[in-house]
Design a protein around this motif. Structure first.
Motif, PDB file in Angstrom:
ATOM      1  N   PRO A 223       0.813  -1.229   0.000  1.00  0.00           N
ATOM      2  CA  PRO A 223       0.000   0.000   0.000  1.00  0.00           C
ATOM      3  C   PRO A 223       0.843   1.275   0.000  1.00  0.00           C
ATOM      4  O   PRO A 223       0.737   2.119   0.900  1.00  0.00           O
ATOM      5  N   LEU A 224       1.683   1.410  -1.011  1.00  0.00           N
ATOM      6  CA  LEU A 224       2.552   2.571  -1.144  1.00  0.00           C
ATOM      7  C   LEU A 224       2.318   3.208  -2.507  1.00  0.00           C
ATOM      8  O   LEU A 224       2.258   2.508  -3.521  1.00  0.00           O
ATOM      9  N   LYS A 225       2.199   4.526  -2.522  1.00  0.00           N
ATOM     10  CA  LYS A 225       1.815   5.217  -3.745  1.00  0.00           C
ATOM     11  C   LYS A 225       2.994   5.760  -4.556  1.00  0.00           C
ATOM     12  O   LYS A 225       2.823   6.117  -5.725  1.00  0.00           O
ATOM     13  N   SER A 226       4.158   5.838  -3.958  1.00  0.00           N
ATOM     14  CA  SER A 226       5.292   6.454  -4.650  1.00  0.00           C
ATOM     15  C   SER A 226       6.610   5.949  -4.081  1.00  0.00           C
ATOM     16  O   SER A 226       6.647   5.413  -2.965  1.00  0.00           O
ATOM     17  N   PRO A 227       7.692   6.120  -4.821  1.00  0.00           N
ATOM     18  CA  PRO A 227       9.006   5.776  -4.270  1.00  0.00           C
ATOM     19  C   PRO A 227       9.310   6.533  -2.979  1.00  0.00           C
ATOM     20  O   PRO A 227       9.967   5.998  -2.092  1.00  0.00           O
ATOM     21  N   GLN A 228       8.818   7.763  -2.872  1.00  0.00           N
ATOM     22  CA  GLN A 228       9.040   8.539  -1.654  1.00  0.00           C
ATOM     23  C   GLN A 228       8.394   7.864  -0.450  1.00  0.00           C
ATOM     24  O   GLN A 228       8.973   7.815   0.639  1.00  0.00           O
ATOM     25  N   GLU A 229       7.197   7.329  -0.637  1.00  0.00           N
ATOM     26  CA  GLU A 229       6.539   6.614   0.468  1.00  0.00           C
ATOM     27  C   GLU A 229       7.298   5.343   0.814  1.00  0.00           C
ATOM     28  O   GLU A 229       7.350   4.948   1.991  1.00  0.00           O
ATOM     29  N   LEU A 230       7.881   4.708  -0.185  1.00  0.00           N
ATOM     30  CA  LEU A 230       8.690   3.516   0.084  1.00  0.00           C
ATOM     31  C   LEU A 230       9.881   3.883   0.968  1.00  0.00           C
ATOM     32  O   LEU A 230      10.196   3.164   1.937  1.00  0.00           O
ATOM     33  N   VAL A 231      10.548   4.979   0.656  1.00  0.00           N
ATOM     34  CA  VAL A 231      11.688   5.412   1.466  1.00  0.00           C
ATOM     35  C   VAL A 231      11.228   5.751   2.880  1.00  0.00           C
ATOM     36  O   VAL A 231      11.899   5.419   3.865  1.00  0.00           O
ATOM     37  N   THR A 232      10.077   6.394   2.997  1.00  0.00           N
ATOM     38  CA  THR A 232       9.567   6.758   4.323  1.00  0.00           C
ATOM     39  C   THR A 232       9.307   5.522   5.170  1.00  0.00           C
ATOM     40  O   THR A 232       9.718   5.448   6.335  1.00  0.00           O
ATOM     41  N   LEU A 233       8.628   4.529   4.591  1.00  0.00           N
ATOM     42  CA  LEU A 233       8.359   3.293   5.337  1.00  0.00           C
ATOM     43  C   LEU A 233       9.669   2.573   5.676  1.00  0.00           C
ATOM     44  O   LEU A 233       9.849   2.095   6.805  1.00  0.00           O
ATOM     45  N   ALA A 234      10.581   2.514   4.714  1.00  0.00           N
ATOM     46  CA  ALA A 234      11.865   1.839   4.951  1.00  0.00           C
ATOM     47  C   ALA A 234      12.648   2.531   6.054  1.00  0.00           C
ATOM     48  O   ALA A 234      13.355   1.869   6.841  1.00  0.00           O
ATOM     49  N   SER A 235      12.531   3.861   6.149  1.00  0.00           N
ATOM     50  CA  SER A 235      13.270   4.580   7.192  1.00  0.00           C
ATOM     51  C   SER A 235      12.744   4.221   8.582  1.00  0.00           C
ATOM     52  O   SER A 235      13.521   4.125   9.543  1.00  0.00           O
ATOM     53  N   ILE A 236      11.445   3.995   8.682  1.00  0.00           N
ATOM     54  CA  ILE A 236      10.877   3.581   9.977  1.00  0.00           C
ATOM     55  C   ILE A 236      11.331   2.165  10.317  1.00  0.00           C
ATOM     56  O   ILE A 236      11.696   1.864  11.458  1.00  0.00           O
ATOM     57  N   VAL A 237      11.306   1.294   9.319  1.00  0.00           N
ATOM     58  CA  VAL A 237      11.785  -0.082   9.520  1.00  0.00           C
ATOM     59  C   VAL A 237      13.238  -0.056   9.979  1.00  0.00           C
ATOM     60  O   VAL A 237      13.630  -0.785  10.909  1.00  0.00           O
ATOM     61  N   GLU A 238      14.051   0.792   9.327  1.00  0.00           N
ATOM     62  CA  GLU A 238      15.479   0.870   9.656  1.00  0.00           C
ATOM     63  C   GLU A 238      15.700   1.280  11.102  1.00  0.00           C
ATOM     64  O   GLU A 238      16.578   0.744  11.801  1.00  0.00           O
ATOM     65  N   LYS A 239      14.905   2.222  11.595  1.00  0.00           N
ATOM     66  CA  LYS A 239      15.093   2.719  12.956  1.00  0.00           C
ATOM     67  C   LYS A 239      14.508   1.783  14.011  1.00  0.00           C
ATOM     68  O   LYS A 239      14.888   1.856  15.176  1.00  0.00           O
ATOM     69  N   PRO A 306       5.065  12.618   6.902  1.00  0.00           N
ATOM     70  CA  PRO A 306       5.240  13.347   5.642  1.00  0.00           C
ATOM     71  C   PRO A 306       6.537  13.062   4.903  1.00  0.00           C
ATOM     72  O   PRO A 306       6.684  13.465   3.740  1.00  0.00           O
ATOM     73  N   GLY A 307       7.460  12.404   5.535  1.00  0.00           N
ATOM     74  CA  GLY A 307       8.723  12.099   4.874  1.00  0.00           C
ATOM     75  C   GLY A 307       9.540  11.133   5.692  1.00  0.00           C
ATOM     76  O   GLY A 307       9.172  10.742   6.809  1.00  0.00           O
ATOM     77  N   PRO A 308      10.694  10.718   5.160  1.00  0.00           N
ATOM     78  CA  PRO A 308      11.558   9.783   5.884  1.00  0.00           C
ATOM     79  C   PRO A 308      12.078  10.375   7.184  1.00  0.00           C
ATOM     80  O   PRO A 308      12.161  11.592   7.341  1.00  0.00           O
ATOM     81  N   ILE A 309      12.452   9.495   8.100  1.00  0.00           N
ATOM     82  CA  ILE A 309      13.022   9.934   9.374  1.00  0.00           C
ATOM     83  C   ILE A 309      14.514   9.609   9.463  1.00  0.00           C
ATOM     84  O   ILE A 309      15.142   9.867  10.486  1.00  0.00           O
ATOM     85  N   CYS A 310      15.064   9.031   8.395  1.00  0.00           N
ATOM     86  CA  CYS A 310      16.494   8.742   8.322  1.00  0.00           C
ATOM     87  C   CYS A 310      16.802   8.322   6.889  1.00  0.00           C
ATOM     88  O   CYS A 310      15.934   8.376   6.013  1.00  0.00           O
ATOM     89  N   ASN A 311      18.015   7.900   6.665  1.00  0.00           N
ATOM     90  CA  ASN A 311      18.412   7.371   5.358  1.00  0.00           C
ATOM     91  C   ASN A 311      18.507   5.850   5.464  1.00  0.00           C
ATOM     92  O   ASN A 311      19.467   5.319   6.022  1.00  0.00           O
TER      93      ASN A 311
END
Length: 389
Positions: A223-239, A306-311
């Motif tokens: 349920p992700l609409k854009s690459p930006q949302e993918l990065v945002t979700l991945a940043s939460i997973v990473e942290k 609204p955006g990623p929380i890390c890289n």
């Protein structure tokens, strides 16, 4: 008639005397050296001078060629830095001072005469024992400088990445902080004098390329609409986890929550909402922090921030794009550095109770870590926290 008078002189012989043989005229005297024509003298002098010059130049050329190609004075491998803006004379003096060449004069002369087209470049170079002047010039002209490594760990904010680069004295320049989530954590090769902007650009290019590949291969039901949302979700997973094998499981929990319209309730989003790119809160999360609404606090907002929380790194991006099929909706620390996952709130509460018991049994002085935040009972209208923290 009278007789002719008789000669009074002595009587001549009946035979006439032959005249003495003629002597050849004397040869004219040879001109002395002092009598040479001035032009001849000048020409002879010039020829002699040119002969000496020719012989001298030939000997000098032979000696110069020999000195240019014979082994140099260096006895062990050495790294020498040629700074930016150094001219040929400056380079030559540095190399002589470092013991790479015998004489800076020979280096300059060799470059001007034998390698006039060589473009000498600044940087750090490795010189081998006995390397000749000719080889030294070729090394510097090649631009094959010494490469170093800089490693950017997963999960750093862009501000933290810039600080890490600023702490590296091999790099130059003061860059602006890039947009969050646009850099790929990885090990990069750098050289002395390289700008920090160039390193950040390389990181951004690598992230852009990788993200395009992963986004193209994402699961169709994510349920992700854009690459930006993918990065945002991945940043939460990473942290949320530092264990590589847990990233897919954590990603699955958040994807399941997004699908069910449940709030993500991720603690790292609380921290980012408070301190932003600084990354660290410096203390445990409090009840007030959880209850305080920010743009990033997923206890207070629906869906993704609204955006990623890390890289995030490659593994977190892949986990978010293709999570495993599970029914897990919760996870909590299990005391071993990992997490316990659960499908139901009842099972999750058991895992939380187990973790609380572990917390109470491990004093902060023993673990070296600050005490964890107290258990939170979410409001009735709010779904239980994913992490249970």
């Amino acid at each position: 008639m009278s007789a002719p008078p008789m000669p009074t002189g002595p009587a001549r012989s009946s035979k006439q005397r032959k005249p003495p043989p003629r002597r050849p005229p004397p040869k004219p005297p040879k001109p002395s050296r002092s009598a040479r024509h001035p032009a001849v003298t000048i020409g002879s002098g010039i020829f002699t001078f040119l002969l000496f010059v020719f012989v001298g130049v030939g000997l000098a050329g032979w000696y110069g060629q020999r000195a240019f190609t014979e082994p140099g004075p260096l006895t062990t491998e050495k790294v020498v830095n040629i700074p930016r803006g150094a001219g040929v004379r400056d380079m030559a003096e540095i190399l002589e001072r470092e013991g790479v060449v015998q004489s800076w004069v020979l280096f300059v002369a060799g470059q001007k005469i034998a390698r006039p087209d060589a473009s000498l470049k600044a940087g750090e170079y490795v010189f081998k024992p006995g390397q000749s002047v000719a080889s030294v010039i070729d090394t510097i002209a090649s631009g094959k400088v010494v490469l170093h490594q800089v490693t950017i760990p997963e999960g750093l904010t862009s501000q933290q990445v810039v600080k890490r680069l600023m702490d590296n004295d091999l790099l130059t320049g003061t860059p602006a902080v890039p947009q969050e989530g646009t850099l790929l954590p990885e090990t990069y090769r750098i050289h002395r004098g390289m700008t920090r902007d160039a390193v950040l650009q390389e990181m951004a290019d690598a992230q852009k390329k990788l993200l395009a590949t992963i986004w193209a291969k994402r699961a169709p039901d994510v349920p992700l609409k854009s690459p930006q949302e993918l990065v945002t979700l991945a940043s939460i997973v990473e942290k949320e986890t530092g264990q590589a094998d847990e990233r897919p499981k954590v990603a699955a929990v958040f994807v399941n929550r997004l699908t069910k319209k449940m709030r993500l309730q991720s603690d790292p989003t609380i921290i980012y909402g408070i301190v932003g790119g600084r990354g660290s809160l410096g203390r445990p999360i409090s009840r007030t922090d959880i209850a305080t609404a920010t743009a990033y606090n997923t206890y207070a907002i629906d869906g993704l921030p609204p955006g990623p929380i890390c890289n995030p790194g490659k593994d977190a991006l892949m986990a978010a794009a293709n999570p495993p099929k599970t029914k897990d909706l919760f996870f909590v620390a299990d005391g071993t550095g990992g997490h316990a996952f659960a499908e139901t709130l009842a099972d999750h509460n058991k895992n939380v109770a187990r973790w609380r018991a572990i917390e109470q049994g491990a004093a902060p002085a023993q673990s070296g870590q600050p005490p964890a935040a107290p258990a939170v009972t979410p409001p009735a209208a709010t779904p239980p926290a994913a992490s249970g923290r």
